[in-house]
Design an enzyme around this catalytic site. Structure first.
Site, mmCIF file in Angstrom:
data_model
loop_
_atom_site.group_PDB
_atom_site.id
_atom_site.type_symbol
_atom_site.label_atom_id
_atom_site.label_comp_id
_atom_site.label_asym_id
_atom_site.label_seq_id
_atom_site.Cartn_x
_atom_site.Cartn_y
_atom_site.Cartn_z
ATOM 1 N N ARG A 246 0.836 -1.115 -0.020
ATOM 2 C CA ARG A 246 0.017 0.060 0.180
ATOM 3 C C ARG A 246 0.831 1.178 -0.062
ATOM 4 O O ARG A 246 1.812 1.362 0.771
ATOM 5 C CB ARG A 246 -1.056 -0.191 1.263
ATOM 6 C CG ARG A 246 -2.091 -1.024 1.115
ATOM 7 C CD ARG A 246 -3.002 -0.591 -0.086
ATOM 8 N NE ARG A 246 -4.261 -1.290 -0.405
ATOM 9 C CZ ARG A 246 -4.280 -2.238 -1.355
ATOM 10 N NH1 ARG A 246 -3.107 -2.370 -1.958
ATOM 11 N NH2 ARG A 246 -5.383 -2.925 -1.737
ATOM 12 N N HIS B 242 -0.580 0.899 -10.273
ATOM 13 C CA HIS B 242 -1.386 0.022 -9.415
ATOM 14 C C HIS B 242 -1.971 -1.129 -10.269
ATOM 15 O O HIS B 242 -3.249 -1.528 -10.463
ATOM 16 C CB HIS B 242 -2.519 0.507 -8.741
ATOM 17 C CG HIS B 242 -3.131 0.033 -7.338
ATOM 18 N ND1 HIS B 242 -3.283 0.772 -6.425
ATOM 19 C CD2 HIS B 242 -3.100 -1.284 -7.216
ATOM 20 C CE1 HIS B 242 -3.674 -0.062 -5.370
ATOM 21 N NE2 HIS B 242 -3.586 -1.535 -5.868
#
Length: 310
Positions: free
Chosen positions: A225, A273
């Site tokens: 993350r 991502h």
């Protein structure tokens, strides 16, 4: 738990609309784009399916929330959760996808792809000995499902990966596991550090100036993350060569703002991502299987421990 009305949103909502009702005609579904969600949708629904809380998201009437991604920090980070609302997540091939992502950049570096590309442009014939992957020291932060899959893959190439976890408990296939507070020696010798952590209060900006100061010309990959990394500290570590190359798939703010210095740094590789993407088939299978297990009372391997935030 009686689930009758399911609200589905996120980038896959239209594709799921073609799959889910046919499989469960006994349920009522609403498929709505995130930007079109209304309070009425949440008042209507028993369950919410999406990648993140969207629109006027409310837990007031929900009994079940299902994340279409592996991570759930979008639902839990700085948010109070109702105890009687079940939170589940999608699990599937994320570990394999992320392991392949990491492996691709490790091999790219070991085989000197960038150097040879430059030599080719210059029409220079300069053989270099590649670095053997099995001779490199790789530290993986996170010994959960994804971290273990990365370690398993690297072991096939002779790597003896070291894991770092909250407990420091021995976990196969890691050759050793330690707590973050005890990782200084491993970090000082690391050729690569791979971050595969969820976002919690404990991991927020865990990779800070103190952490990067432990590294000596190491590579750094973040597939966990974005907010686990202090990006200002990372830029400083790149400048002083604690980090020689950073491969970043996740960021504290996404999309990464145009003004971020990471975009133009010569020793940073940015991907949007994509290290592990949820396919339509995987999403549909996860939703349907989880729903079935909720109804039959079977164990839920994908249930989130809200107290631990993952």
């Amino acid at each position: 738990m009686n689930i009758r009305r399911i609200l589905v949103t996120g980038r896959l909502y239209a594709e799921l609309a073609a799959l889910l009702p046919n499989k469960r005609p006994d349920k009522e579904f609403r498929f709505v784009a995130e930007e079109e969600l209304t309070a009425n949708d949440f008042a209507w629904a028993d369950a919410y399916v999406g990648f993140r809380p969207a629109g006027p998201f409310s837990l007031a009437n929900l009994r079940w929330v299902h994340s279409l991604g592996a991570g759930v920090d979008a639902f839990l980070w700085k948010r109070e959760w109702k105890k009687n609302v079940l939170l589940t997540r999608t699990i599937g091939s994320f570990g394999e996808q992320i392991a392949e992502y990491c492996l691709s950049y490790l091999l790219r570096d070991a085989q000197c792809h960038d150097v040879y590309a430059w030599y080719q442009e210059q029409r220079q014939w300069k053989p270099l000995a590649p670095k053997r992957l099995g001779e490199q020291r790789i530290v993986i932060y996170g010994t959960g499902e994804i971290g273990r899959r990365i370690a398993e893959t690297l072991r096939l190439f002779g790597v003896s990966p070291i894991g770092v976890s909250r407990s420091g408990r021995d976990t196969p296939p890691f050759s050793a596991v330690c707590r973050h507070e005890e990782a200084g020696e491993a970090l000082a010798c690391a050729d690569w550090v791979i971050a595969a952590l969820p976002l919690t209060e404990e991991t927020h900006h865990l990779f800070d100036e103190t952490f990067f100061a432990c590294l000596h010309n190491a590579g750094f990959i973040n597939v966990g993350r974005g907010a686990t990394v202090d990006e200002t500290a990372l830029v400083g570590a790149l400048e002083n060569r604690n980090v020689r190359l950073a491969v970043l798939d996740v960021f504290e703010e996404e999309p990464l703002p145009p003004h971020s210095p990471l975009w133009v740094h010569p020793n940073v590789i940015i991907t949007p991502h994509i290290a592990a993407l949820t396919s339509v088939d995987a999403a549909a299978h996860s939703v349907l299987d989880t729903l079935r297990r909720i109804e039959t009372g079977e164990p839920l391997a994908n249930a989130v421990d809200v107290s631990r935030r993952y």
